[in-house]
Design an enzyme around this catalytic site. Sequence first.
Site, short mmCIF file in Angstrom:
data_model
loop_
_atom_site.label_atom_id
_atom_site.label_comp_id
_atom_site.label_asym_id
_atom_site.label_seq_id
_atom_site.Cartn_x
_atom_site.Cartn_y
_atom_site.Cartn_z
CG ASP A 1 -1.92 0.94 1.06
OD1 ASP A 1 -2.43 1.40 -0.03
OD2 ASP A 1 -2.38 1.57 2.21
CG ASP B 1 0.84 3.89 8.14
OD1 ASP B 1 1.03 3.74 9.05
OD2 ASP B 1 0.43 4.87 7.12
#
Length: 282
Positions: free
Chosen positions: A168, A185
Amino acid sequence: MKTPKRLEPLVQNGLVDEVLRQLMSGKEAVVYVVRCGDDVRCAKVYKEANQRSFKQNAAYQEGRKVRGSRDARAMEKGSRYGRKMAEEVWQTAEVDALHRLAAAGVRVPQPYNCFEGVLLMELVTDAAGHAAPRLNDVVLSAEVALAYHAMLIKQVVLMLCAGVIHGDLSEYNILVDADGPVIIDLPQAVDAAGNNSAFSMLERDVGNLATYFGQFAPELLNTDYAFEIWSHFEKGELHPDVALTGRARRSEKKADVRGLMREIDSVKEEELNRRRFQMEED
């Protein structure tokens, strides 16, 4: 500030001394700046599954290890216990990825502890000691954009050398400290060797980088680093210092789908005959 309920167990157990402020709220977690003794760190509080906009679909779950077959079956069925296990796997994935990538030399925050659905890790700061901005909040010249893009492609290679694909990656989960980009993340990180969607995820990650930095350096829009990197990986030739051009040629030859299906049917028939032979022998 008042201690958020999800951080109370960490304060009670002496892992956090004081919650200073909320740093950000994202699609999967809320991040706070906290004091741990003499150190200032950040606490990432994972949101519940029904509050996250990022979905744990099968493409990300594939290849992840669970503790046993019972847990795997429960996760497949979506039972209450299975959902609890899925949450633990989701959160543990980021901790494991951070440790794995830090050891490989990737620029990621240093993880310290994960307790009750909260990840304690390094607070990435800029040259002035303030919380580092996200990449999308930084104004770039063409020269800096090219330099940062090259640094991040290097990081993508290091990640893949460690067997990990971010899954992502974009300008929204990259921080910029005094030395350049820092990747954050990673709960959706996938195992490159155990996930059938690995290349498509790598391609999307690298494509996101080209699209973003291409706003400042248009020549990056015509590069194809993902295919080049993956080609080296498949051949077992990928290493941290691999020379890349971004100009890899993809084969335009159409896949022989019918031939592949014939081969699959042949293997199935061979296996069926083998089993029949074994039954006759018994």
